[in-house]
Design a protein around this motif. Structure first.
Motif, PDB file in Angstrom:
ATOM      1  N   GLU A  21      72.048  -8.936  -1.128  1.00 59.05           N
ATOM      2  CA  GLU A  21      71.299  -8.536   0.064  1.00 59.05           C
ATOM      3  C   GLU A  21      69.850  -9.003   0.017  1.00 59.05           C
ATOM      4  O   GLU A  21      69.179  -9.108   1.051  1.00 59.05           O
ATOM      5  CB  GLU A  21      71.361  -7.022   0.268  1.00 59.05           C
ATOM      6  N   TYR A  22      69.349  -9.334  -1.177  1.00 64.57           N
ATOM      7  CA  TYR A  22      67.961  -9.769  -1.297  1.00 64.57           C
ATOM      8  C   TYR A  22      67.769 -11.240  -0.926  1.00 64.57           C
ATOM      9  O   TYR A  22      66.653 -11.756  -1.019  1.00 64.57           O
ATOM     10  CB  TYR A  22      67.438  -9.482  -2.704  1.00 64.57           C
ATOM     11  N   ARG A  23      68.819 -11.879  -0.469  1.00 64.25           N
ATOM     12  CA  ARG A  23      68.646 -13.232   0.069  1.00 64.25           C
ATOM     13  C   ARG A  23      68.008 -13.199   1.450  1.00 64.25           C
ATOM     14  O   ARG A  23      67.597 -14.238   1.972  1.00 64.25           O
ATOM     15  CB  ARG A  23      69.991 -13.967   0.107  1.00 64.25           C
ATOM     16  N   ASP A  24      67.944 -12.029   2.063  1.00 62.85           N
ATOM     17  CA  ASP A  24      67.272 -11.854   3.354  1.00 62.85           C
ATOM     18  C   ASP A  24      65.772 -11.716   3.093  1.00 62.85           C
ATOM     19  O   ASP A  24      65.338 -10.806   2.384  1.00 62.85           O
ATOM     20  CB  ASP A  24      67.819 -10.602   4.054  1.00 62.85           C
ATOM     21  N   LEU A  25      64.986 -12.597   3.669  1.00 61.95           N
ATOM     22  CA  LEU A  25      63.537 -12.601   3.423  1.00 61.95           C
ATOM     23  C   LEU A  25      62.869 -11.297   3.833  1.00 61.95           C
ATOM     24  O   LEU A  25      61.785 -10.969   3.352  1.00 61.95           O
ATOM     25  CB  LEU A  25      62.877 -13.768   4.160  1.00 61.95           C
ATOM     26  N   ARG A  26      63.507 -10.524   4.698  1.00 64.78           N
ATOM     27  CA  ARG A  26      62.911  -9.264   5.122  1.00 64.78           C
ATOM     28  C   ARG A  26      62.961  -8.204   4.023  1.00 64.78           C
ATOM     29  O   ARG A  26      62.325  -7.160   4.147  1.00 64.78           O
ATOM     30  CB  ARG A  26      63.600  -8.781   6.399  1.00 64.78           C
ATOM     31  N   MET A  27      63.659  -8.499   2.950  1.00 63.56           N
ATOM     32  CA  MET A  27      63.651  -7.613   1.782  1.00 63.56           C
ATOM     33  C   MET A  27      62.451  -7.888   0.876  1.00 63.56           C
ATOM     34  O   MET A  27      62.264  -7.231  -0.134  1.00 63.56           O
ATOM     35  CB  MET A  27      64.947  -7.793   0.980  1.00 63.56           C
ATOM     36  N   TRP A  28      61.631  -8.888   1.270  1.00 60.50           N
ATOM     37  CA  TRP A  28      60.494  -9.308   0.448  1.00 60.50           C
ATOM     38  C   TRP A  28      59.197  -9.192   1.224  1.00 60.50           C
ATOM     39  O   TRP A  28      59.156  -9.369   2.441  1.00 60.50           O
ATOM     40  CB  TRP A  28      60.699 -10.747  -0.028  1.00 60.50           C
ATOM     41  N   ASP A  29      58.121  -8.918   0.499  1.00 60.51           N
ATOM     42  CA  ASP A  29      56.798  -8.859   1.079  1.00 60.51           C
ATOM     43  C   ASP A  29      56.333 -10.267   1.437  1.00 60.51           C
ATOM     44  O   ASP A  29      56.992 -11.260   1.097  1.00 60.51           O
ATOM     45  CB  ASP A  29      55.844  -8.204   0.068  1.00 60.51           C
ATOM     46  N   PHE A  30      55.160 -10.354   2.080  1.00 57.11           N
ATOM     47  CA  PHE A  30      54.635 -11.656   2.497  1.00 57.11           C
ATOM     48  C   PHE A  30      54.532 -12.635   1.337  1.00 57.11           C
ATOM     49  O   PHE A  30      54.768 -13.834   1.492  1.00 57.11           O
ATOM     50  CB  PHE A  30      53.257 -11.481   3.146  1.00 57.11           C
ATOM     51  N   ASP A  31      54.212 -12.143   0.125  1.00 53.95           N
ATOM     52  CA  ASP A  31      54.026 -13.049  -1.005  1.00 53.95           C
ATOM     53  C   ASP A  31      55.337 -13.595  -1.565  1.00 53.95           C
ATOM     54  O   ASP A  31      55.339 -14.489  -2.411  1.00 53.95           O
ATOM     55  CB  ASP A  31      53.219 -12.377  -2.124  1.00 53.95           C
ATOM     56  N   ARG A  32      56.471 -13.047  -1.108  1.00 47.99           N
ATOM     57  CA  ARG A  32      57.820 -13.501  -1.512  1.00 47.99           C
ATOM     58  C   ARG A  32      58.086 -13.304  -2.996  1.00 47.99           C
ATOM     59  O   ARG A  32      59.061 -13.812  -3.534  1.00 47.99           O
ATOM     60  CB  ARG A  32      58.044 -14.967  -1.114  1.00 47.99           C
ATOM     61  N   LEU A  33      57.228 -12.561  -3.648  1.00 46.26           N
ATOM     62  CA  LEU A  33      57.368 -12.278  -5.068  1.00 46.26           C
ATOM     63  C   LEU A  33      57.675 -10.804  -5.296  1.00 46.26           C
ATOM     64  O   LEU A  33      58.351 -10.445  -6.260  1.00 46.26           O
ATOM     65  CB  LEU A  33      56.086 -12.673  -5.806  1.00 46.26           C
ATOM     66  N   HIS A  34      57.166  -9.951  -4.405  1.00 50.00           N
ATOM     67  CA  HIS A  34      57.383  -8.514  -4.496  1.00 50.00           C
ATOM     68  C   HIS A  34      58.269  -8.044  -3.343  1.00 50.00           C
ATOM     69  O   HIS A  34      58.217  -8.603  -2.248  1.00 50.00           O
ATOM     70  CB  HIS A  34      56.047  -7.764  -4.451  1.00 50.00           C
ATOM     71  N   MET A  35      59.038  -7.005  -3.596  1.00 53.56           N
ATOM     72  CA  MET A  35      59.898  -6.476  -2.547  1.00 53.56           C
ATOM     73  C   MET A  35      59.067  -5.847  -1.426  1.00 53.56           C
ATOM     74  O   MET A  35      57.993  -5.306  -1.659  1.00 53.56           O
ATOM     75  CB  MET A  35      60.847  -5.421  -3.120  1.00 53.56           C
ATOM     76  N   SER A  36      59.606  -5.895  -0.215  1.00 51.11           N
ATOM     77  CA  SER A  36      59.009  -5.193   0.919  1.00 51.11           C
ATOM     78  C   SER A  36      59.385  -3.717   0.851  1.00 51.11           C
ATOM     79  O   SER A  36      60.125  -3.283  -0.043  1.00 51.11           O
ATOM     80  CB  SER A  36      59.540  -5.792   2.221  1.00 51.11           C
ATOM     81  N   SER A  37      58.912  -2.935   1.808  1.00 50.53           N
ATOM     82  CA  SER A  37      59.299  -1.526   1.860  1.00 50.53           C
ATOM     83  C   SER A  37      60.811  -1.385   1.952  1.00 50.53           C
ATOM     84  O   SER A  37      61.413  -0.523   1.290  1.00 50.53           O
ATOM     85  CB  SER A  37      58.623  -0.843   3.053  1.00 50.53           C
ATOM     86  N   ALA A  38      61.445  -2.250   2.757  1.00 53.29           N
ATOM     87  CA  ALA A  38      62.904  -2.210   2.866  1.00 53.29           C
ATOM     88  C   ALA A  38      63.563  -2.567   1.538  1.00 53.29           C
ATOM     89  O   ALA A  38      64.575  -1.977   1.148  1.00 53.29           O
ATOM     90  CB  ALA A  38      63.375  -3.173   3.961  1.00 53.29           C
ATOM     91  N   GLY A  39      62.992  -3.536   0.831  1.00 54.34           N
ATOM     92  CA  GLY A  39      63.531  -3.927  -0.466  1.00 54.34           C
ATOM     93  C   GLY A  39      63.408  -2.829  -1.498  1.00 54.34           C
ATOM     94  O   GLY A  39      64.320  -2.585  -2.297  1.00 54.34           O
TER      95      GLY A  39
END
Length: 251
Positions: free
Chosen positions: A161-179
């Motif tokens: 499921e983490y292949r969806d970029l929306r699971m990642w923050d803007f920096d693409r290194l840390h997870m987003s709130s959804a992640g």
């Protein structure tokens, strides 16, 4: 199992970077806070400490956090360490694993349930693709460590499921709130703990557009270049940052 004392060790992944909350220490929430809140339900004696600090390499994590965690006599410990080492130009994976092995052994000797993570397979992202082989070897070493000490693996490598970029923050290194929320669900399910969390619901993934390509350029300018600069200078995003919950506290 009902846990009473949960201690989280690690770096930005566990501190909660990518899931901002100005009302919390260090201005962050993150998956570990969410796990603690769920474990604390109907458990007034529950205590939670989070010693993680962004940017920390494995050795500083062990030097600063390991003995403090053991002294708290936890019955649940989570540790994800070494991720920042994996992105450094030079790395002795066997030496890294030996240090990690000793640390996990020390945590397991407390009798606590210990959770460790595999590294995520971010090879779909062009910038990180060259690191895939290093990540895969690290993961096999972590699996051996977990087997040796009876630790539980949280197999991030296989979380598609983490292949969806929306699971990642803007920096693409840390997870987003959804992640982070999704990671908390993964951990709680692995523990067999009842919880109230539900995964984020996304609409269909957006089609790549000129706006998306412009965002890629902004990402490179605002995150990638400064991040590479810190690698060159030997500085860390965690310089001057303290653990957000250095002692066991009620949730």
């Amino acid at each position: 199992m009902k846990f009473e004392r949960y201690v989280a060790l690690g770096d930005s992944f566990t501190e909660g970077v990518g899931d901002p909350d100005p009302a919390r220490p260090n201005g962050l929430r993150g998956w570990a806070d969410l796990v603690a809140e769920e474990l604390a339900r109907d458990n007034p004696g529950f205590g939670y400490a989070n010693l993680a600090v962004r940017g920390r390499l494995l050795r500083p994590i062990l030097d600063e956090q390991l003995d403090a965690a053991v002294a708290m006599r936890p019955d649940l410990v989570t540790i994800y360490a070494g991720g920042n080492n994996l992105m450094r130009p030079k790395l002795d994976l066997d030496a890294l694993a030996a240090e990690y092995d000793e640390a996990v052994g020390k945590l397991a000797a407390t009798g606590a349930r210990v959770l460790v993570w595999t590294a995520y397979d971010g090879s779909w992202a062009p910038v990180f693709r060259i690191l895939r082989g290093r990540w895969a070897v690290y993961n096999e070493l972590v699996r051996e460590i977990a087997d040796r000490h009876g630790a539980t693996i949280v197999d991030f490598w296989r979380f598609a499921e983490y292949r969806d970029l929306r699971m990642w923050d803007f920096d693409r290194l840390h997870m987003s709130s959804a992640g982070h929320r999704n990671m908390a669900i993964r951990v709680l399910d692995l523990l067999g703990a009842a919880h109230t969390l539900t995964p984020a619901e996304f609409e269909a993934a957006p089609v790549v557009s000129a706006a998306k390509r412009a965002e890629d350029r902004r990402w490179a300018r605002e995150f990638l270049v400064p991040w590479l600069g810190r690698r060159v200078r030997g500085t860390s995003s965690g310089d001057g940052v303290a653990p957000k919950r250095p002692t066991l506290q009620p949730v």
